[in-house]
Design a protein around this motif. Structure first.
Motif, PDB file in Angstrom:
ATOM      1  N   ASN A 158      -6.390  -3.417  -5.848  1.00 33.35           N
ATOM      2  CA  ASN A 158      -6.072  -3.139  -7.254  1.00 33.35           C
ATOM      3  C   ASN A 158      -7.001  -3.855  -8.218  1.00 33.35           C
ATOM      4  OD1 ASN A 158      -4.023  -1.398  -6.590  1.00 33.35           O
ATOM      5  ND2 ASN A 158      -2.369  -2.869  -6.919  1.00 33.35           N
ATOM      6  N   ARG A 159      -7.512  -5.015  -7.840  1.00 30.79           N
ATOM      7  CA  ARG A 159      -8.481  -5.699  -8.705  1.00 30.79           C
ATOM      8  C   ARG A 159      -9.716  -4.830  -8.894  1.00 30.79           C
ATOM      9  NH1 ARG A 159     -10.707 -10.912  -7.433  1.00 30.79           N
ATOM     10  NH2 ARG A 159     -10.527 -11.552  -9.600  1.00 30.79           N
ATOM     11  N   VAL A 160     -10.123  -4.154  -7.821  1.00 30.47           N
ATOM     12  CA  VAL A 160     -11.282  -3.260  -7.897  1.00 30.47           C
ATOM     13  C   VAL A 160     -10.914  -1.968  -8.612  1.00 30.47           C
ATOM     14  CG1 VAL A 160     -12.943  -1.927  -6.538  1.00 30.47           C
ATOM     15  CG2 VAL A 160     -12.309  -4.245  -5.823  1.00 30.47           C
ATOM     16  N   ALA A 161      -9.771  -1.383  -8.233  1.00 31.02           N
ATOM     17  CA  ALA A 161      -9.346  -0.112  -8.825  1.00 31.02           C
ATOM     18  C   ALA A 161      -9.193  -0.226 -10.343  1.00 31.02           C
ATOM     19  CB  ALA A 161      -8.034   0.345  -8.195  1.00 31.02           C
ATOM     20  N   ASP A 162      -8.726  -1.360 -10.804  1.00 31.12           N
ATOM     21  CA  ASP A 162      -8.540  -1.564 -12.242  1.00 31.12           C
ATOM     22  C   ASP A 162      -9.881  -1.512 -12.975  1.00 31.12           C
ATOM     23  OD1 ASP A 162      -6.763  -2.231 -14.476  1.00 31.12           O
ATOM     24  OD2 ASP A 162      -7.819  -4.149 -14.514  1.00 31.12           O
ATOM     25  N   VAL A 163     -10.917  -2.060 -12.379  1.00 32.13           N
ATOM     26  CA  VAL A 163     -12.247  -2.054 -12.993  1.00 32.13           C
ATOM     27  C   VAL A 163     -12.813  -0.644 -13.050  1.00 32.13           C
ATOM     28  CG1 VAL A 163     -14.654  -2.812 -12.686  1.00 32.13           C
ATOM     29  CG2 VAL A 163     -12.778  -4.439 -12.374  1.00 32.13           C
ATOM     30  N   PHE A 164     -12.564   0.136 -12.005  1.00 30.61           N
ATOM     31  CA  PHE A 164     -13.127   1.488 -11.922  1.00 30.61           C
ATOM     32  C   PHE A 164     -12.151   2.562 -12.404  1.00 30.61           C
ATOM     33  CE2 PHE A 164     -15.730  -0.922  -8.967  1.00 30.61           C
ATOM     34  CZ  PHE A 164     -17.010  -0.506  -9.332  1.00 30.61           C
ATOM     35  N   ASP A 165     -11.062   2.138 -13.033  1.00 31.46           N
ATOM     36  CA  ASP A 165     -10.074   3.066 -13.601  1.00 31.46           C
ATOM     37  C   ASP A 165      -9.560   4.048 -12.550  1.00 31.46           C
ATOM     38  OD1 ASP A 165      -8.488   3.907 -15.721  1.00 31.46           O
ATOM     39  OD2 ASP A 165      -9.900   5.464 -16.346  1.00 31.46           O
ATOM     40  N   SER A 166      -9.299   3.540 -11.369  1.00 34.38           N
ATOM     41  CA  SER A 166      -8.747   4.341 -10.281  1.00 34.38           C
ATOM     42  C   SER A 166      -7.257   4.042 -10.133  1.00 34.38           C
ATOM     43  CB  SER A 166      -9.469   4.016  -8.965  1.00 34.38           C
ATOM     44  OG  SER A 166     -10.818   4.410  -9.023  1.00 34.38           O
ATOM     45  N   PRO A 167      -6.499   4.945  -9.507  1.00 33.96           N
ATOM     46  CA  PRO A 167      -5.059   4.710  -9.331  1.00 33.96           C
ATOM     47  C   PRO A 167      -4.777   3.415  -8.593  1.00 33.96           C
ATOM     48  CG  PRO A 167      -5.611   6.985  -8.822  1.00 33.96           C
ATOM     49  CD  PRO A 167      -6.914   6.266  -8.992  1.00 33.96           C
ATOM     50  N   LEU A 168      -3.793   2.682  -9.072  1.00 29.57           N
ATOM     51  CA  LEU A 168      -3.419   1.418  -8.460  1.00 29.57           C
ATOM     52  C   LEU A 168      -2.382   1.633  -7.362  1.00 29.57           C
ATOM     53  CD1 LEU A 168      -2.946  -0.823 -11.638  1.00 29.57           C
ATOM     54  CD2 LEU A 168      -5.013  -0.518 -10.273  1.00 29.57           C
ATOM     55  N   ILE A 169      -2.429   0.806  -6.351  1.00 34.72           N
ATOM     56  CA  ILE A 169      -1.385   0.818  -5.331  1.00 34.72           C
ATOM     57  C   ILE A 169      -0.150   0.129  -5.911  1.00 34.72           C
ATOM     58  CG2 ILE A 169      -0.678  -0.130  -3.096  1.00 34.72           C
ATOM     59  CD1 ILE A 169      -3.599   0.184  -2.198  1.00 34.72           C
ATOM     60  N   GLU A 170       0.957   0.846  -5.960  1.00 38.76           N
ATOM     61  CA  GLU A 170       2.190   0.300  -6.537  1.00 38.76           C
ATOM     62  C   GLU A 170       3.311   0.164  -5.510  1.00 38.76           C
ATOM     63  OE1 GLU A 170       3.276   1.732 -10.522  1.00 38.76           O
ATOM     64  OE2 GLU A 170       1.520   3.047 -10.393  1.00 38.76           O
ATOM     65  N   ARG A 171       3.048   0.619  -4.305  1.00 41.93           N
ATOM     66  CA  ARG A 171       4.063   0.536  -3.263  1.00 41.93           C
ATOM     67  C   ARG A 171       3.388   0.392  -1.908  1.00 41.93           C
ATOM     68  NH1 ARG A 171       8.139   5.499  -1.586  1.00 41.93           N
ATOM     69  NH2 ARG A 171       9.355   4.391  -0.008  1.00 41.93           N
ATOM     70  N   VAL A 172       3.896  -0.532  -1.113  1.00 45.98           N
ATOM     71  CA  VAL A 172       3.396  -0.712   0.249  1.00 45.98           C
ATOM     72  C   VAL A 172       4.591  -0.627   1.185  1.00 45.98           C
ATOM     73  CG1 VAL A 172       2.150  -2.206   1.843  1.00 45.98           C
ATOM     74  CG2 VAL A 172       1.579  -2.259  -0.592  1.00 45.98           C
ATOM     75  N   ARG A 173       4.474   0.207   2.213  1.00 41.15           N
ATOM     76  CA  ARG A 173       5.599   0.427   3.107  1.00 41.15           C
ATOM     77  C   ARG A 173       5.174   0.177   4.558  1.00 41.15           C
ATOM     78  NH1 ARG A 173       7.685   6.377   3.223  1.00 41.15           N
ATOM     79  NH2 ARG A 173       5.957   6.568   4.710  1.00 41.15           N
ATOM     80  N   GLN A 174       6.068  -0.447   5.303  1.00 38.18           N
ATOM     81  CA  GLN A 174       5.884  -0.607   6.739  1.00 38.18           C
ATOM     82  C   GLN A 174       7.093   0.005   7.437  1.00 38.18           C
ATOM     83  OE1 GLN A 174       6.305  -4.573   8.447  1.00 38.18           O
ATOM     84  NE2 GLN A 174       4.531  -4.212   9.760  1.00 38.18           N
ATOM     85  N   ASP A 175       6.871   0.958   8.344  1.00 34.27           N
ATOM     86  CA  ASP A 175       8.011   1.570   9.023  1.00 34.27           C
ATOM     87  C   ASP A 175       8.447   0.703  10.210  1.00 34.27           C
ATOM     88  OD1 ASP A 175       6.312   2.113  11.164  1.00 34.27           O
ATOM     89  OD2 ASP A 175       6.054   4.222  10.665  1.00 34.27           O
ATOM     90  N   LYS A 176       9.471   1.165  10.919  1.00 36.22           N
ATOM     91  CA  LYS A 176      10.047   0.354  11.992  1.00 36.22           C
ATOM     92  C   LYS A 176       9.034   0.067  13.095  1.00 36.22           C
ATOM     93  CE  LYS A 176      14.864   1.749  11.347  1.00 36.22           C
ATOM     94  NZ  LYS A 176      16.046   2.382  11.981  1.00 36.22           N
ATOM     95  N   ARG A 177       8.185   1.032  13.359  1.00 37.05           N
ATOM     96  CA  ARG A 177       7.174   0.836  14.405  1.00 37.05           C
ATOM     97  C   ARG A 177       6.132  -0.192  13.980  1.00 37.05           C
ATOM     98  NH1 ARG A 177       2.043   2.537  15.588  1.00 37.05           N
ATOM     99  NH2 ARG A 177       1.555   2.882  17.795  1.00 37.05           N
ATOM    100  N   GLY A 178       5.785  -0.155  12.671  1.00 35.45           N
ATOM    101  CA  GLY A 178       4.773  -1.065  12.153  1.00 35.45           C
ATOM    102  C   GLY A 178       3.675  -0.385  11.363  1.00 35.45           C
ATOM    103  N   ASP A 179       3.693   0.969  11.310  1.00 37.78           N
ATOM    104  CA  ASP A 179       2.671   1.687  10.549  1.00 37.78           C
ATOM    105  C   ASP A 179       2.731   1.278   9.079  1.00 37.78           C
ATOM    106  OD1 ASP A 179       2.254   2.922  12.941  1.00 37.78           O
ATOM    107  OD2 ASP A 179       3.067   4.872  12.339  1.00 37.78           O
ATOM    108  N   ILE A 180       1.563   1.104   8.473  1.00 39.12           N
ATOM    109  CA  ILE A 180       1.448   0.676   7.083  1.00 39.12           C
ATOM    110  C   ILE A 180       0.988   1.843   6.215  1.00 39.12           C
ATOM    111  CG2 ILE A 180       0.217  -0.824   5.471  1.00 39.12           C
ATOM    112  CD1 ILE A 180       2.074  -2.454   7.128  1.00 39.12           C
TER     113      ILE A 180
END
Length: 211
Positions: free
Chosen positions: A163-185
């Motif tokens: 997000n520090r980079v995305a903010d500089v380049f006016d790109s969409p920010l990551i606002e949610r991070v999810r990890q499922d039961k198996r571990g996939d991110i």
């Protein structure tokens, strides 16, 4: 005139690293102290502290926990010098030509994962060489692992750097991070319709200490 490639933000970046690394944790199996300084790094830097071999930028303030923080600043300075030196085995081609936000990204990754992390990250190296900073930031999103297993907290740390980079380049920010039961991110941003768009995802097994 000052060269546009002179990097002046090491002090500011270290303050950022103090915030995101915090007091350290034991989830990775490598206990860290304040600001993410491992005992190994501290012992390696301690001799320089005792001899007073300090870069000027580390002397701008005298914080509490001076030795640990100074060790962290010395380590960051060491990574910086390795990445820009073509004769170093840790040389990162294209690093010296990056604007400050690109140098911040590479240095933060090296500080978090080790100076040589990029040796096992060919797509990250390619993006840095080509000056594709957003591409390089995206390539780091699948590195939220310890021992080959994913950690949600570490994924959130990677999202902060993205997000520090995305903010500089006016790109969409990551606002949610999810990890499922198996571990996939999975990482998500919000679109104009207030729905979630997937920015990036990768498969992994969950680390037993992931929270």
């Amino acid at each position: 005139p000052t060269s546009p490639n002179v990097y002046r933000n090491r002090g500011g970046l270290y303050q950022h690293l103090l915030e995101v690394e915090g007091e350290g944790d034991r989830a990775t199996g490598i206990p860290t102290g304040k600001g993410g300084v491992t005992k190994h790094i501290y012992n390696r830097m301690k001799d320089k502290i005792m001899r007073g071999v300090l870069p000027e930028w580390t002397q701008e303030s005298t914080p509490e926990d001076r030795d640990f923080r100074t060790a962290g600043m010395l380590y960051l300075d060491e990574i910086y010098n390795e990445y820009r030196n073509p004769k170093s085995r840790f040389y990162l081609e294209g690093f010296s030509e990056l604007p400050e936000i690109g140098k911040d990204l590479a240095l933060s990754a090296g500080y978090s994962m080790g100076t040589d992390f990029h040796r096992g990250a060919p797509r990250f190296r390619k993006a840095i060489k080509e000056g594709d900073i957003m591409g390089a930031a995206k390539q780091l999103l699948d590195t939220a692992n310890s021992g080959g297993r994913s950690l949600l907290g570490l994924a959130k740390r990677r999202a902060v750097e993205f997000n520090r980079v995305a903010d500089v380049f006016d790109s969409p920010l990551i606002e949610r991070v999810r990890q499922d039961k198996r571990g996939d991110i999975s990482y998500f941003s919000k679109n104009e319709d207030d729905d979630w768009d997937e920015v990036f995802s990768y498969r992994a097994r969950r680390h037993p200490k992931s929270q």
